[in-house]
Design a protein around this motif. Sequence first.
Motif, mmCIF file in Angstrom:
data_model
loop_
_atom_site.group_PDB
_atom_site.id
_atom_site.type_symbol
_atom_site.label_atom_id
_atom_site.label_comp_id
_atom_site.label_asym_id
_atom_site.label_seq_id
_atom_site.Cartn_x
_atom_site.Cartn_y
_atom_site.Cartn_z
ATOM 1 N N LEU A 129 0.829 -1.208 0.000
ATOM 2 C CA LEU A 129 0.000 0.000 0.000
ATOM 3 C C LEU A 129 0.866 1.262 0.000
ATOM 4 C CD1 LEU A 129 -2.847 -0.908 2.508
ATOM 5 C CD2 LEU A 129 -2.936 -0.892 0.028
ATOM 6 N N ASP A 130 1.963 1.210 0.733
ATOM 7 C CA ASP A 130 2.897 2.332 0.746
ATOM 8 C C ASP A 130 3.426 2.589 -0.667
ATOM 9 O OD1 ASP A 130 4.466 4.343 1.943
ATOM 10 O OD2 ASP A 130 6.193 2.999 2.038
ATOM 11 N N ALA A 131 3.785 1.503 -1.347
ATOM 12 C CA ALA A 131 4.279 1.639 -2.724
ATOM 13 C C ALA A 131 3.181 2.148 -3.653
ATOM 14 C CB ALA A 131 4.818 0.294 -3.216
ATOM 15 N N GLN A 132 1.942 1.671 -3.420
ATOM 16 C CA GLN A 132 0.828 2.088 -4.284
ATOM 17 C C GLN A 132 0.565 3.584 -4.153
ATOM 18 O OE1 GLN A 132 -2.921 -0.051 -3.760
ATOM 19 N NE2 GLN A 132 -4.025 1.841 -4.086
ATOM 20 N N ILE A 133 0.488 4.081 -2.924
ATOM 21 C CA ILE A 133 0.210 5.501 -2.733
ATOM 22 C C ILE A 133 1.391 6.343 -3.194
ATOM 23 C CG2 ILE A 133 -0.190 7.283 -0.987
ATOM 24 C CD1 ILE A 133 -1.963 5.386 0.468
ATOM 25 N N SER A 134 2.603 5.888 -2.905
ATOM 26 C CA SER A 134 3.782 6.608 -3.397
ATOM 27 C C SER A 134 3.744 6.719 -4.906
ATOM 28 C CB SER A 134 5.065 5.892 -2.956
ATOM 29 O OG SER A 134 5.175 5.849 -1.557
ATOM 30 N N GLY A 135 3.391 5.592 -5.559
ATOM 31 C CA GLY A 135 3.309 5.591 -7.018
ATOM 32 C C GLY A 135 2.254 6.550 -7.534
ATOM 33 N N THR A 136 1.083 6.581 -6.852
ATOM 34 C CA THR A 136 0.016 7.505 -7.267
ATOM 35 C C THR A 136 0.488 8.950 -7.176
ATOM 36 O OG1 THR A 136 -1.722 5.976 -6.556
ATOM 37 C CG2 THR A 136 -2.324 8.291 -6.761
ATOM 38 N N PHE A 137 1.132 9.309 -6.065
ATOM 39 C CA PHE A 137 1.606 10.682 -5.890
ATOM 40 C C PHE A 137 2.683 11.033 -6.916
ATOM 41 C CE2 PHE A 137 -0.988 10.806 -2.342
ATOM 42 C CZ PHE A 137 -0.856 11.972 -1.608
ATOM 43 N N GLU A 138 3.591 10.118 -7.163
ATOM 44 C CA GLU A 138 4.679 10.405 -8.098
ATOM 45 C C GLU A 138 4.157 10.494 -9.529
ATOM 46 O OE1 GLU A 138 7.333 7.240 -7.274
ATOM 47 O OE2 GLU A 138 8.028 8.085 -5.354
ATOM 48 N N ARG A 139 3.283 9.546 -9.914
ATOM 49 C CA ARG A 139 2.776 9.545 -11.293
ATOM 50 C C ARG A 139 1.933 10.781 -11.576
ATOM 51 N NH1 ARG A 139 1.905 4.147 -9.995
ATOM 52 N NH2 ARG A 139 -0.320 4.517 -9.691
ATOM 53 N N CYS A 140 1.262 11.286 -10.537
ATOM 54 C CA CYS A 140 0.411 12.463 -10.728
ATOM 55 C C CYS A 140 1.196 13.766 -10.609
ATOM 56 C CB CYS A 140 -0.746 12.451 -9.734
ATOM 57 S SG CYS A 140 -1.957 11.148 -10.041
ATOM 58 N N GLY A 141 2.508 13.668 -10.416
ATOM 59 C CA GLY A 141 3.324 14.868 -10.397
ATOM 60 C C GLY A 141 3.269 15.654 -9.107
ATOM 61 N N PHE A 142 2.901 15.004 -7.988
ATOM 62 C CA PHE A 142 2.886 15.722 -6.713
ATOM 63 C C PHE A 142 4.308 16.153 -6.373
ATOM 64 C CE2 PHE A 142 2.894 16.327 -2.164
ATOM 65 C CZ PHE A 142 1.680 16.940 -1.924
ATOM 66 N N PRO A 143 4.499 17.401 -5.935
ATOM 67 C CA PRO A 143 5.862 17.900 -5.731
ATOM 68 C C PRO A 143 6.599 17.230 -4.572
ATOM 69 C CG PRO A 143 4.239 19.516 -5.001
ATOM 70 C CD PRO A 143 3.474 18.434 -5.695
ATOM 71 N N ASN A 144 7.675 16.544 -4.878
ATOM 72 C CA ASN A 144 8.649 16.031 -3.908
ATOM 73 C C ASN A 144 8.089 15.143 -2.800
ATOM 74 O OD1 ASN A 144 10.647 17.593 -5.259
ATOM 75 N ND2 ASN A 144 9.985 19.393 -4.095
ATOM 76 N N PRO A 145 7.331 14.088 -3.116
ATOM 77 C CA PRO A 145 6.981 13.152 -2.053
ATOM 78 C C PRO A 145 8.213 12.346 -1.635
ATOM 79 C CG PRO A 145 6.253 12.303 -4.173
ATOM 80 C CD PRO A 145 6.819 13.668 -4.428
ATOM 81 N N GLU A 146 8.392 12.168 -0.323
ATOM 82 C CA GLU A 146 9.577 11.474 0.193
ATOM 83 C C GLU A 146 9.124 10.178 0.868
ATOM 84 O OE1 GLU A 146 11.738 14.082 2.789
ATOM 85 O OE2 GLU A 146 11.277 15.850 1.581
ATOM 86 N N ARG A 147 9.647 9.066 0.425
ATOM 87 C CA ARG A 147 9.268 7.775 0.987
ATOM 88 C C ARG A 147 10.324 7.327 1.990
ATOM 89 N NH1 ARG A 147 8.079 2.275 -2.494
ATOM 90 N NH2 ARG A 147 7.165 1.041 -0.788
ATOM 91 N N ALA A 148 9.929 7.242 3.264
ATOM 92 C CA ALA A 148 10.872 6.821 4.296
ATOM 93 C C ALA A 148 11.209 5.356 4.121
ATOM 94 C CB ALA A 148 10.264 7.062 5.675
ATOM 95 N N ASP A 149 12.508 5.040 4.122
ATOM 96 C CA ASP A 149 12.896 3.660 3.865
ATOM 97 C C ASP A 149 13.395 2.920 5.099
ATOM 98 O OD1 ASP A 149 15.400 4.748 4.240
ATOM 99 O OD2 ASP A 149 15.907 4.790 2.111
ATOM 100 N N SER A 150 13.373 3.561 6.274
ATOM 101 C CA SER A 150 13.767 2.893 7.512
ATOM 102 C C SER A 150 13.238 3.681 8.693
ATOM 103 C CB SER A 150 15.292 2.775 7.609
ATOM 104 O OG SER A 150 15.874 4.060 7.780
ATOM 105 N N VAL A 151 13.335 3.091 9.888
ATOM 106 C CA VAL A 151 12.905 3.776 11.101
ATOM 107 C C VAL A 151 13.720 5.047 11.301
ATOM 108 C CG1 VAL A 151 12.692 3.582 13.614
ATOM 109 C CG2 VAL A 151 12.184 1.602 12.152
ATOM 110 N N ARG A 152 15.040 4.922 11.127
ATOM 111 C CA ARG A 152 15.906 6.081 11.319
ATOM 112 C C ARG A 152 15.656 7.151 10.253
ATOM 113 N NH1 ARG A 152 20.239 6.690 14.363
ATOM 114 N NH2 ARG A 152 20.404 4.439 14.723
#
Length: 793
Positions: free
Chosen positions: A128-151
Amino acid sequence: FSEWKHPFPKTVADVERDLGRRPTPQDVLLYGVLDPANLLDIVRNFISFERSQNRTEKKLCRYQQYAAVNKALDRVRTARKGAARGGVVWHTQGSGKSLSMLWLCLKLRRSREFDNPTLVLVTDRRDLDAQISGTFERCGFPNPERADSVRDLRDRLTGAAGRTVLTTIQKFQELMPQAENGRLDKKLNGHPVFSTADNIFVLVDEAHRTQYRSLAANLRRALPNACFFGFTGTPIDKQDRSTLQTFGPYIDTYTIEQAVADGATVPIFYESRLPDLRVIGATLDQLFDRVFADRSPEEREAIKDRYASEAAIAGAPKRIEAICLDLIEHYTTYIQPNGFKAQVVACTRDAAATYKETLDRLHAPESVILMSGSNDDPERLVRHHTTDDQRREGIRRFLKKDDPLAILVVCDMLLTGFDAPVEQVMYLDSPLREHNLLQAIARTNRTAEDKTYGLIVDYWGISESLQEALAIFAPSDIGGALVPKTDELPRLQTRHAVAVRFLAKVRSRGDLDACVAALEAEDVRAEFDVAFRRFVQSMDMLLPDPRALAYADDLRWLGKIRQAVRARYRDGRIDISDCGAKARKLIEEAIVADGVEILVKKVNLFSRELDEKLKALHSDDARASEMEHAIRHEIHVKLAENPVFFLSLKERLEQIIADLKAKRVSAAEALQLMLPLREDLQRPERAAEKLRLSPTGHAIYGLLRRGEAGDRASEPPPVWNGEVLDQGNRDLAAAVEGELEPFTQMVDWDQKDDVQREMRRRIKHKLGDSLPRDARDRVAAEIIDLLKVRRTR
């Protein structure tokens, strides 16, 4: 097209007071979309361009998305307390929650009053994280950042404000940080606070899950003053778990029935099969005895002592083989003919592997198993492990309708958030419960071309679990969640009666001409077409069930009439290609068997086939009607290319039809009068040659003569007989065409306002004082429109 059903922010009652009458659907559209403030809001904040599979799709909000986003913003602005600013958006599965979240983020980001807010989008699963990230990126939302770890999440949320961070809830866990010497420091005493800012907005997808225990508490401790929005298709309201108590009251609701009525999703039907093998509905002893009936009493007792659990019996190879035989027959008979695909849900990973192996052994349509693995798995399961890349490739192939991969076999993957319009049926052999069950069955409700329903085929016996799941909600909220397939038979009977009623006054079913004539009026054709398509939907669902075969003859008959109506009246909206494959095959076979191919075929006005079709028709009325609509269609297609010429022919046709209706001429005489019109329709080029003009110049010539005549005279007659009626306008037409030729060679000239402005200036200069000023403006605009038609194809 989708109907705009709510005039937000007004209500239907507000519109009724404004108008002094009950508002029509068009009124609601005008108030909801074309109110100046709404229109500007939609254009600025509710349109996205999504790039996928080498194409770009423009996506516009539906009415419920527009209302939900603006209601959420209104609550933020008006709530007094921090926690009261949030709430729950309950929109049913498949209705576009990801896009609603995107548009809410856009408006939050663009609103100055929120002072460069931080946006945090939280899910509970990586897919789901990948799906929403993909939706935001494909739609051109400015600079979405996907956290890849707890830190990484901690660094992003404790850094500069104004970020858009996407994460899973699992990353809000306590961290055991490393000191510089590499040794682990002591565990932090409770989760740290990341930010106390109040312009942080947290949007939680699938908010009914994982929002009631420690991870959710950590999230709220990390962002104590944030505003929380929960998005869900299945909210929970239990004593120990309540979506409303966690996030606040509902902001907006959009139920299953509303989504189906709007065409946002398709209805889901339920069918229980192989009752003897169901795990629920029979005692385990009875099921065990049926599955292991071929074993000796001693063997059965030994197996029962060691393996007699639900999962073990459900995964017995003999039981799964019986299910697979039924599944293959059902899929190839009911689902595959229409080009749709299936998902098989097994109760364990071991059972999923057995399903995959059995389907392959029985030569089922191509399938793939999607399954993660662990280091403790036996060799048999290791053979079915799939990597992330393999799973992505399997999903990519499954989503393509023309790919032969037809069946996905899963245990617990792809049961939530998986958006697959091509999936029509889920074969369910797993004890899913409550929200997991409702989420899973919604995989089949996505819309697709020619898809009229989703289907759950139950091999486990989930009906009791389903009732338990639905009992959480008010009946009005979950109406139509799952409809027994047996309910379709009475619906079929009703829809059949409605469709047949349109031809009740026709004396003989075999009189195709009379049936077609009964549907001549455009509004009647439109109503018949809707009734026919509903009848076909029910037939397509039930065929080849013997209960539906009683209506097969009428399906063939009505389908044949519908094709003949399309051909006669040149009605492009009507076509049996919009029927499912099973119904379409019956209709096509009937057309061939009855030998009426030529009568249901749309033929060109100038082809020999039209003469053959006229001979095959049984009455002068039918022949005159065929010729009338063939000519009318040709004029409609060509009118913009040479408006004056073809308009003069249209007036001649209308006069013939008026004489026919007034009985001043017979149908046979009307047909003879239309034959010269048929010839004249082929002659605009010959007329242009006689005047020594190009086809474009001839069209401009007609516009000049009409402009000169103005309202004082009727349209000038055609001039293909060679008589030059107006040498001055002939020369002027040639001069105007020559003046504009360089402009029409420019790339995209028809899209450039400055180029068209100069073209109009040149035209009016050429016209000089030959026309009144208002006529010059009108004729210049008409010439530009003419060139757009003739020079941009």
